[in-house]
Write a protein that holds these residues in place. Structure first.
Motif, PDB file in Angstrom:
ATOM      1  N   VAL A  41      44.736  46.096  35.926  1.00 17.65           N
ATOM      2  CA  VAL A  41      44.446  45.693  37.300  1.00 17.65           C
ATOM      3  C   VAL A  41      44.000  46.932  38.065  1.00 17.65           C
ATOM      4  CG1 VAL A  41      45.358  44.669  39.414  1.00 17.65           C
ATOM      5  CG2 VAL A  41      46.160  43.861  37.174  1.00 17.65           C
ATOM      6  N   GLY A  42      42.726  46.945  38.455  1.00 12.23           N
ATOM      7  CA  GLY A  42      42.181  48.088  39.183  1.00 12.23           C
ATOM      8  C   GLY A  42      41.074  48.752  38.399  1.00 12.23           C
ATOM      9  N   ASP A  93      33.815  43.839  45.213  1.00 13.52           N
ATOM     10  CA  ASP A  93      32.628  43.121  44.765  1.00 13.52           C
ATOM     11  C   ASP A  93      31.515  44.122  44.456  1.00 13.52           C
ATOM     12  OD1 ASP A  93      30.418  41.533  44.374  1.00 13.52           O
ATOM     13  OD2 ASP A  93      30.795  40.237  46.102  1.00 13.52           O
ATOM     14  N   PRO A  94      31.035  44.197  43.194  1.00 13.85           N
ATOM     15  CA  PRO A  94      29.990  45.174  42.861  1.00 13.85           C
ATOM     16  C   PRO A  94      28.703  44.938  43.634  1.00 13.85           C
ATOM     17  CG  PRO A  94      30.282  43.592  41.077  1.00 13.85           C
ATOM     18  CD  PRO A  94      31.403  43.359  42.048  1.00 13.85           C
ATOM     19  N   ALA A  95      28.483  43.706  44.122  1.00 13.24           N
ATOM     20  CA  ALA A  95      27.267  43.414  44.877  1.00 13.24           C
ATOM     21  C   ALA A  95      27.249  44.125  46.226  1.00 13.24           C
ATOM     22  CB  ALA A  95      27.134  41.911  45.092  1.00 13.24           C
ATOM     23  N   GLU A 126      35.144  40.859  38.248  1.00  8.67           N
ATOM     24  CA  GLU A 126      35.007  41.478  39.564  1.00  8.67           C
ATOM     25  C   GLU A 126      34.002  40.675  40.402  1.00  8.67           C
ATOM     26  OE1 GLU A 126      33.559  45.514  39.344  1.00  8.67           O
ATOM     27  OE2 GLU A 126      32.162  45.057  37.742  1.00  8.67           O
ATOM     28  N   PRO A 127      34.386  40.326  41.605  1.00 14.28           N
ATOM     29  CA  PRO A 127      35.672  40.618  42.254  1.00 14.28           C
ATOM     30  C   PRO A 127      36.769  39.667  41.772  1.00 14.28           C
ATOM     31  CG  PRO A 127      34.293  39.357  43.730  1.00 14.28           C
ATOM     32  CD  PRO A 127      33.456  39.630  42.518  1.00 14.28           C
ATOM     33  N   ALA A 128      37.980  40.192  41.647  1.00 13.91           N
ATOM     34  CA  ALA A 128      39.140  39.400  41.263  1.00 13.91           C
ATOM     35  C   ALA A 128      40.360  39.987  41.954  1.00 13.91           C
ATOM     36  CB  ALA A 128      39.334  39.418  39.744  1.00 13.91           C
ATOM     37  N   ALA A 141      45.091  35.417  39.267  1.00 16.28           N
ATOM     38  CA  ALA A 141      44.122  36.054  40.160  1.00 16.28           C
ATOM     39  C   ALA A 141      43.138  35.025  40.677  1.00 16.28           C
ATOM     40  CB  ALA A 141      43.375  37.168  39.425  1.00 16.28           C
ATOM     41  N   ASN A 142      42.560  35.326  41.832  1.00 14.84           N
ATOM     42  CA  ASN A 142      41.488  34.523  42.408  1.00 14.84           C
ATOM     43  C   ASN A 142      40.156  35.210  42.165  1.00 14.84           C
ATOM     44  OD1 ASN A 142      43.127  32.469  43.401  1.00 14.84           O
ATOM     45  ND2 ASN A 142      43.445  33.507  45.370  1.00 14.84           N
TER      46      ASN A 142
END
Length: 418
Positions: A8-9, A35-37, A127-129, A146-147
């Motif tokens: 996680v991370g 979020d990588p975006a 990701e994102p999570a 996780a969401n």
């Protein structure tokens, strides 16, 4: 989803751990909430990598990948009341990896991720999570909930690793935060970036002290000057009430060149970022099925730039121990894994403790204000400057904890960094 290890991370520690584990044959799922975006994230993330961190990046197989993007640092200098009291030359240390580097965190994370993707078996990245809870079976953690943008997920794993930073959700959800000791320091830091002064050496770390104020002045890989300006704890509102002129005045007092640069390039408070300075000590880094690494286990102050380096060292140490324990048959591996996690803390904690002690000593030195105390501070730094043996004794635990002096090892050329 299921894996041997759920990390996680996706910061330096989490990405390095995922890479090391996949190289050792483990199946890994990594969750990152950012979020990588949305790009590379905050502009003031840690960029300083110690010589030991450089060694670990080579060990992880990404040294060549990041070398052309790294900026080598040759010196550490401290000026107090306008007088240079310490000038450390990293080339004087008797190690193969002598120089710290500045390395943009986005570049580091990209290199770690790309190298992980090249490993057989690989690593699944979500990701994102955002982790919302832990899965448990009796006393043991068995994974996470996780969401994600596509809906909730469950990841089951023999080992869950909290590499999720100074405000770790895994630390809180696992109960490992219950007896953590949170120590606020006497100051916060305002970070900003400025044009690099034309007459300054780009290969130097600078610490400037004036009375009860001090600042860190660090070269960045993008050619700018990264400045960490100390303010009293909780003092941002007071500083902002004086407008940007108050910030300029503080910089003028420490480094007139930086003050002049700020007047032409710093246009609003949105060009700055505040870092709340504290240390966190977690008595137990692990419980059945779960372990903490990096800032989640041991939050440090920004002095000497130790956060990234300890996260990398944690990742490398944990990967070896965990992979060996997970490789055992299923009836034995739970006990072996618990023993491995306890051994991980015993091995890493002394290094973290030494770095924390050095940082806290420096913090106290920086905040001295009485004339006799500041005179003593300058005397201490001058003594350190005059004695190579004393410099090695004080700085080696921070910059070279995993190094063997060249006189005890094969004399191989130093790996060069641009």
């Amino acid at each position: 989803m299921s894996a041997d290890v759920c990390v996680v991370g996706g910061g330096p520690g989490g990405r390095a751990l995922a890479l090391a584990l996949t190289r050792l044959g483990c199946d890994v799922v990594l969750l990152e909430k950012r979020d990588p975006a949305r790009g590379a994230g905050p502009a003031f993330r840690g960029e300083s990598v110690s010589p030991d961190g450089v060694r670990l990046l080579d060990l992880l197989g990404v040294g060549e990948r990041v070398r052309q993007a790294a900026h080598r640092v040759d010196r550490l200098e401290i000026e107090d009341a306008g007088q240079r009291v310490l000038d450390v030359r990293f080339a004087d240390f008797p190690y193969r990896y002598r120089h710290p580097v500045e390395l943009a965190q986005h570049t580091l994370l990209t290199a770690l991720a790309e190298q992980t993707g090249r490993q057989p078996g690989g690593c699944t990245v979500l990701e994102p999570a955002t982790v919302t809870g832990l899965l448990v079976d009796g006393p043991a953690v068995t994974g996470v909930r996780a969401n994600t943008p596509t809906g909730p997920v469950r990841v089951t794993a023999a080992l869950t690793v909290g590499a999720d930073g100074r405000y770790s959700a895994v630390r809180r959800l696992s109960g490992l935060a219950e007896h953590a000791r949170h120590t606020p320091l006497q100051r916060d830091v305002v970070w900003l970036k400025l044009p690099f002064p034309a007459d300054w050496d780009r290969r130097a770390y600078r610490v400037r002290i004036a009375g009860d104020s001090h600042g860190l002045f660090l070269p960045s890989t993008d050619g700018t000057l990264r400045v960490g300006l100390n303010i009293p704890k909780g003092g941002l509102r007071t500083l902002r009430s004086g407008g940007l002129g108050g910030l300029h005045t503080r910089l003028d007092r420490l480094a007139p060149q930086a003050g002049a640069a700020a007047r032409t390039s710093l246009h609003s408070w949105s060009d700055t970022a505040l870092l709340d300075i504290f240390t966190a000590e977690v008595p137990r880094w692990s419980a059945p099925g779960v372990v903490l690494i990096g800032d989640a286990a041991h939050t440090l102050s920004p002095v000497l730039g130790q956060g990234v380096n300890h996260a990398l060292a944690d990742a490398v140490e944990l990967a070896t121990l965990a992979a060996e324990a997970l490789g055992r048959d299923r009836r034995a591996h739970s006990r072996a894994l618990l023993a491995a996690l306890q051994l991980f803390q015993r091995r890493r904690e002394p290094h973290v403790r030494r770095s924390r002690a050095l940082q806290l000593r420096q913090e106290r030195m920086f905040t001295l204000t009485a004339p006799a105390a500041t005179a003593l501070r300058r005397t201490v730094y001058r003594a350190l400057d005059a004695s190579p043996a004393l410099r090695r004794r004080v700085l080696a635990p921070a910059y070279f904890p995993g190094h063997t002096p060249l006189r005890q090892a094969a004399r191989t050329p130093e790996v060069r960094l641009v």
